[in-house]
Design a protein around this motif. Structure first.
Motif, PDB file in Angstrom:
ATOM      1  N   LEU A 172       0.990  -1.246   0.228  1.00 37.46           N
ATOM      2  CA  LEU A 172      -0.083   0.018   0.006  1.00 37.46           C
ATOM      3  C   LEU A 172       0.849   1.331  -0.118  1.00 37.46           C
ATOM      4  N   GLY A 173       0.835   2.115  -0.916  1.00 41.25           N
ATOM      5  CA  GLY A 173       1.604   3.096  -1.122  1.00 41.25           C
ATOM      6  C   GLY A 173       0.815   4.686  -0.957  1.00 41.25           C
ATOM      7  N   TYR A 174       1.314   5.683  -0.419  1.00 43.57           N
ATOM      8  CA  TYR A 174       0.619   7.000  -0.572  1.00 43.57           C
ATOM      9  C   TYR A 174       1.574   7.977  -0.851  1.00 43.57           C
ATOM     10  N   ARG A 175       0.903   8.698  -1.934  1.00 41.23           N
ATOM     11  CA  ARG A 175       1.812   9.907  -2.506  1.00 41.23           C
ATOM     12  C   ARG A 175       1.494  11.238  -2.122  1.00 41.23           C
ATOM     13  N   PRO A 176       1.862  12.069  -1.277  1.00 39.13           N
ATOM     14  CA  PRO A 176       1.379  13.516  -0.893  1.00 39.13           C
ATOM     15  C   PRO A 176       1.738  14.483  -1.896  1.00 39.13           C
ATOM     16  N   LEU A 177       3.105  14.253  -2.606  1.00 39.69           N
ATOM     17  CA  LEU A 177       3.750  15.329  -3.065  1.00 39.69           C
ATOM     18  C   LEU A 177       3.999  14.823  -4.802  1.00 39.69           C
ATOM     19  N   GLU A 178       3.966  15.668  -5.648  1.00 41.93           N
ATOM     20  CA  GLU A 178       4.652  15.366  -6.947  1.00 41.93           C
ATOM     21  C   GLU A 178       5.222  16.574  -7.498  1.00 41.93           C
ATOM     22  N   PHE A 179       6.392  16.332  -7.891  1.00 45.38           N
ATOM     23  CA  PHE A 179       7.055  17.630  -8.686  1.00 45.38           C
ATOM     24  C   PHE A 179       7.149  17.531  -9.961  1.00 45.38           C
ATOM     25  N   HIS A 180       6.910  18.508 -10.718  1.00 46.36           N
ATOM     26  CA  HIS A 180       6.941  18.416 -12.311  1.00 46.36           C
ATOM     27  C   HIS A 180       8.252  19.520 -12.676  1.00 46.36           C
ATOM     28  N   PHE A 181       9.035  18.765 -13.390  1.00 47.18           N
ATOM     29  CA  PHE A 181      10.246  19.370 -13.839  1.00 47.18           C
ATOM     30  C   PHE A 181      10.080  19.980 -15.478  1.00 47.18           C
ATOM     31  N   THR A 182      10.069  20.919 -15.982  1.00 37.34           N
ATOM     32  CA  THR A 182      10.012  21.257 -17.213  1.00 37.34           C
ATOM     33  C   THR A 182      11.018  20.809 -18.062  1.00 37.34           C
ATOM     34  N   THR A 183      12.336  21.026 -17.671  1.00 41.53           N
ATOM     35  CA  THR A 183      13.444  20.617 -18.395  1.00 41.53           C
ATOM     36  C   THR A 183      14.923  20.135 -17.775  1.00 41.53           C
ATOM     37  N   LEU A 184      14.743  18.805 -17.286  1.00 40.23           N
ATOM     38  CA  LEU A 184      15.808  18.308 -16.740  1.00 40.23           C
ATOM     39  C   LEU A 184      16.786  17.615 -17.737  1.00 40.23           C
ATOM     40  N   PRO A 185      18.072  17.780 -17.318  1.00 45.23           N
ATOM     41  CA  PRO A 185      19.022  17.397 -18.223  1.00 45.23           C
ATOM     42  C   PRO A 185      19.021  16.053 -18.426  1.00 45.23           C
ATOM     43  N   LEU A 186      19.236  15.755 -19.986  1.00 46.22           N
ATOM     44  CA  LEU A 186      19.012  14.444 -20.342  1.00 46.22           C
ATOM     45  C   LEU A 186      17.679  13.939 -20.453  1.00 46.22           C
ATOM     46  N   LEU A 187      16.534  14.500 -19.630  1.00 49.71           N
ATOM     47  CA  LEU A 187      15.340  14.019 -19.468  1.00 49.71           C
ATOM     48  C   LEU A 187      14.292  14.922 -20.339  1.00 49.71           C
ATOM     49  N   GLY A 188      14.230  15.981 -20.185  1.00 50.86           N
ATOM     50  CA  GLY A 188      13.414  16.958 -20.642  1.00 50.86           C
ATOM     51  C   GLY A 188      12.471  17.090 -19.461  1.00 50.86           C
ATOM     52  N   ASP A 189      11.029  16.872 -19.824  1.00 55.93           N
ATOM     53  CA  ASP A 189       9.815  17.252 -19.120  1.00 55.93           C
ATOM     54  C   ASP A 189       9.499  15.797 -18.425  1.00 55.93           C
ATOM     55  N   ALA A 190       9.771  15.901 -17.094  1.00 53.42           N
ATOM     56  CA  ALA A 190       9.460  14.787 -16.194  1.00 53.42           C
ATOM     57  C   ALA A 190       8.801  15.083 -14.830  1.00 53.42           C
ATOM     58  N   ASN A 191       8.404  14.163 -13.997  1.00 54.76           N
ATOM     59  CA  ASN A 191       7.831  14.246 -12.722  1.00 54.76           C
ATOM     60  C   ASN A 191       8.701  13.437 -11.829  1.00 54.76           C
TER      61      ASN A 191
END
Length: 182
Positions: A46-65
């Protein structure tokens, strides 16, 4: 242990180099998972996720969470009349990136390394070396709606003390998960 240290340094190094828009979103998301481990080991997570971060331009990945997940794992081993059980409490940062669409549904990969604490050091005929373990994951997810508020996932998870103890056999699991925001 050096391999896990290198992965952590790389992950935090990438995040430390971010000079882009980072949006933090408070979410309430639950995940229920069935785990199939080695031999006669299975369980529920059972998992609980209270926070999510959105990155618009990560090096090597671009748009990611990246999300933060706290979880409880309930493992059992053996025959129904003589089950051996173990509980793992974990906290993991997880990087998630959309890489495709399948029939109009977004498909993501995820990767994370977190920490966990086991109630029993000996489980399923193994001396796991310590109560402290690392929780590693690699998964594929598919969004079931356009807002990604409901998702299905398949994950490989590995628990190991990363060589902090002379005994380190690890535990491997294949998980099927359903998660939803509320």
């Amino acid at each position: 242990m050096q391999r896990w240290l290198a992965v952590l340094i790389l992950l935090f190094g990438i995040i430390g180099q971010v000079r882009a828009d980072i949006r933090t979103e408070q979410i309430s998301q639950l995940s229920v998972e069935y785990l199939k481990g080695e031999g006669r080991v299975n369980g529920v997570r059972l998992g609980y996720r209270p926070l999510e971060f959105h990155f618009t331009t990560l090096p090597l990945l671009g748009d990611a969470n990246m999300y933060l997940e706290a979880s409880s794992n309930f493992w059992q081993y053996g025959q129904p009349s003589q089950y051996q059980t173990n509980v793992a409490l974990a906290l993991s940062p997880v990087l998630k990136k959309q890489f495709a669409n399948w029939y109009g549904k977004p498909v993501f990969w995820e990767f994370g390394i977190g920490v966990s604490m086991l109630t029993k050091r000996e489980f399923a005929g193994k001396d796991l070396g310590s109560h402290f373990q690392f929780e590693d994951r690699l998964g594929l997810l598919i969004g079931l709606d356009q807002q990604n508020s409901k998702m299905l996932a398949i994950r490989y998870m590995h628990y190991s003390n990363a060589g902090l103890s002379s005994r380190n056999p690890g535990m491997d699991f294949l998980n099927i998960a359903y998660s939803w925001r509320f």
